[in-house]
Design a protein around this motif. Structure first.
Motif, PDB file in Angstrom:
ATOM      1  N   THR A  58      -5.460  -8.876   5.606  1.00  0.00           N
ATOM      2  CA  THR A  58      -4.210  -8.197   5.248  1.00  0.00           C
ATOM      3  C   THR A  58      -4.421  -7.464   3.929  1.00  0.00           C
TER       4      THR A  58
ATOM      5  N   SER B 240      -1.626 -10.707  -0.558  1.00  0.00           N
ATOM      6  CA  SER B 240      -2.320 -10.487   0.707  1.00  0.00           C
ATOM      7  C   SER B 240      -3.814 -10.656   0.472  1.00  0.00           C
TER       8      SER B 240
ATOM      9  N   VAL C  37       0.828  -6.429   1.104  1.00  0.00           N
ATOM     10  CA  VAL C  37       2.089  -7.054   1.481  1.00  0.00           C
ATOM     11  C   VAL C  37       3.162  -6.540   0.526  1.00  0.00           C
TER      12      VAL C  37
ATOM     13  N   ILE D 172      -1.526 -14.000   4.368  1.00  0.00           N
ATOM     14  CA  ILE D 172      -0.514 -13.731   3.344  1.00  0.00           C
ATOM     15  C   ILE D 172      -0.084 -15.050   2.720  1.00  0.00           C
TER      16      ILE D 172
ATOM     17  N   ALA E 293       3.612  -6.292   6.149  1.00  0.00           N
ATOM     18  CA  ALA E 293       2.204  -6.611   5.929  1.00  0.00           C
ATOM     19  C   ALA E 293       1.358  -5.534   6.583  1.00  0.00           C
TER      20      ALA E 293
END
Length: 562
Positions: A179, A151, A182, A156, A194
């Motif tokens: 993000t 991430s 993950v 991602i 996520a």
């Protein structure tokens, strides 16, 4: 936080605290009841820790000073990235290949890196990633170690070649690019979670598409090994959350106010109320029924229809009534915070609201509510339904009212600060007089009102503490045990005329003679904390409360001679 595989009671925690000796790695051998600081990393901010599954005595840590490794379950550490490699200084994520402990991945503020020889050499592995992506987490498939998820601030990524090449998931909305974490479901390989700045996302098809589960700003997540559908979420500002149904719903599991941005404190119906800002849907108005030891959310952002409440006051004489608002809105609760109704404009249309306060009923039998606005002071005797301009002097002066000061020790005494002067009232705001202050009012941080009109005034300022013992006609700066410099906040203790508390440079001082002399209270010092506000609650006069900008609320029960 990392839990050692096979030893559920052995935890590692990485602390990232600027310029603090408490930064580093701490370990617990009793499931978090007690902690010991590990050797080698004291004072170094740690952003990530990870165990190796096959041999839990081996662990790695990502720090602001490189990658470090431990061979004794995290009790001691050694650096395994070269100190001269500045690309490997700000480490944000670490992961160990489940099949080979010599293979370690490190996420940095400048793309991911990999070593295949235990840290002797490192290579950047960013083919397919957007340049300069901050990598916040790296996840390795335990059954297929070549399969990685990462991430980043740009989204991602997935690699099927141990990081040699990356492809970006296209199922993430563009507004969720940052993000932080993950993770793949422990028992369902096609399910991916996520954690983003705008909420938790979940994919049921290996990342082809994602569905948003909530609006929390998520920093990290962890699964319960015994119940994979149970996951825990660490959030920015809103604390810890738990889901028992794979993220479909989540509830808070916070105790107290750690890491909360506490702004104002007030009393209503024998309880305490506090407003917390910048916590998204987890912020709002909180309630304590035990004098500040335990708190619960009375009204969140959804109930208040606002997640940035900066003003809060109870109304003496009308115990269930509360007012909450910000610069553009004012709301009233007639049932101690259970429900809220938005009021009309405070004063003239378009006037920005800077402060609000309520004082006990006078001869009219009705409490008086005051609003400090950009267009002056306004008064309401019907709990905010209608308003009248309050005249501070015989002239029609309309200076912007920046702050209103009241005290449980002197409920009918009031003071307010405009952009030009400080005014005081001895009759719950019916009449006002200006205080003779010979320095800029912008220097004032707080004002304390003694219990009686003949008592002293105290000003906490950027240049120290000022005191007046002649009703505000003359002032002198007093140290008397205080250090030269800024005094941030003051509080008068109810029922103990002349007893005042002050905060300076994170320390609390006490005076028993109206502020002339001061003694430090060592028991009241809060390490690494800035004290925004000291306060007393009339229902618990021996309990001193302290509000901080980012560490929540603290309380100190004073002894008989304090």
């Amino acid at each position: 936080l990392a839990i050692q595989p096979g030893r559920s009671g052995f935890y590692l925690a990485g602390l990232s605290v600027e310029r603090s000796p408490y930064a580093g790695v701490w370990f617990s051998q009793d499931a978090g009841k007690s902690w010991t600081q590990a050797e080698g990393l004291a004072g170094i901010s740690v952003e990530a820790v990870s165990y190796w599954g096959k041999d839990p005595s081996q662990a790695v840590a990502g720090t602001r000073d490189g990658v470090w490794a431990s061979g004794d379950s995290g009790r001691s550490w050694r650096r395994i990235s070269a100190p001269w490699n500045h690309e490997l200084r700000g480490i944000t994520a670490v992961a160990i290949d489940p099949s080979n402990s010599q293979i370690i991945y490190a996420g940095t503020t400048h793309l991911p890196w990999k070593t295949v020889d235990g840290g002797k050499t490192w290579n950047s592995i960013h083919n397919g990633m957007i340049d300069d992506s901050d990598v916040f987490s790296i996840s390795i498939d335990p059954d297929k170690p070549q399969l990685l998820l990462a991430s980043a601030c740009s989204g991602i990524y997935r690699s099927e070649s141990g990081g040699d090449a990356w492809t970006k998931f296209q199922g993430i909305p563009v507004t969720h690019r940052r993000t932080h974490v993950v993770r793949r479901h422990p028992t369902k390989p096609a399910v991916i979670y996520a954690g983003t700045t705008l909420g938790l996302l979940k994919s049921l098809n290996g990342g082809a598409s994602f569905r948003q589960m909530n609006n929390l700003h998520i920093l990290s997540m962890a699964f319960d090994p015994a119940q994979p559908e149970r996951l825990y979420l660490a959030t920015e500002g809103a604390g810890l959350w738990k889901s028992g149904d794979g993220g479909e719903t989540a509830v808070q599991i916070n105790d107290g106010f750690a890491s909360r941005r506490a702004i104002g404190l007030t009393s209503a119906e024998s309880g305490l109320y506090l407003n917390v800002i910048q916590d998204g849907e987890a912020g709002g108005v909180f309630q304590s029924a035990d004098g500040g030891r335990a708190w619960k959310l009375a009204a969140g952002a959804a109930k208040l229809r606002d997640n940035h409440i900066t003003h809060l006051t109870g109304c003496p004489g009308a115990p269930p009534v509360l007012f909450a608002g910000n610069e553009s809105r004012l709301l009233r609760s007639n049932d101690a915070g259970a429900s809220w109704k938005e009021l009309g404009n405070t004063g003239p249309p378009g006037a920005s609201l800077y402060s609000v306060a309520c004082v006990p009923a006078g001869a009219s039998g009705k409490p008086a509510l005051y609003a400090g606005t950009e267009k002056g002071l306004f008064r309401s005797t019907d709990l905010g339904s209608t308003w009248q301009a309050a005249r501070l002097t015989t002239a029609a002066i309309r200076h912007s009212v920046q702050a209103i000061y009241t005290s449980p020790a002197a409920p009918r005494r009031m003071a307010l600060r405009t952009t030009q002067a400080v005014y005081v009232s001895e009759d719950a705001g019916l009449t006002w007089r200006v205080l003779n202050i010979l320095f800029p009012v912008a220097m004032i941080y707080d004002l304390a009102l003694a219990e009686t009109a003949a008592g002293s005034f105290l000003l906490a300022t950027a240049q120290g503490l000022y005191i007046s013992v002649d009703a505000g006609k003359t002032w002198q700066r007093t140290e008397g045990g205080l250090a030269p410099g800024t005094v941030g906040t003051l509080a008068v203790r109810p029922g103990r005329n002349g007893e005042v508390y002050a905060a300076q440079f994170g320390k609390v001082f006490r005076s028993v003679n109206g502020g002339r002399n001061w003694t430090a209270l060592p028991s009241a010092e809060i390490e690494e904390a800035t004290l925004r506000k000291l306060a007393f609650h009339a229902g618990a006069p021996r309990r001193l409360l302290a509000l901080t900008p980012d560490m929540g609320v603290f309380y100190l029960d004073l002894s008989a001679d304090e």
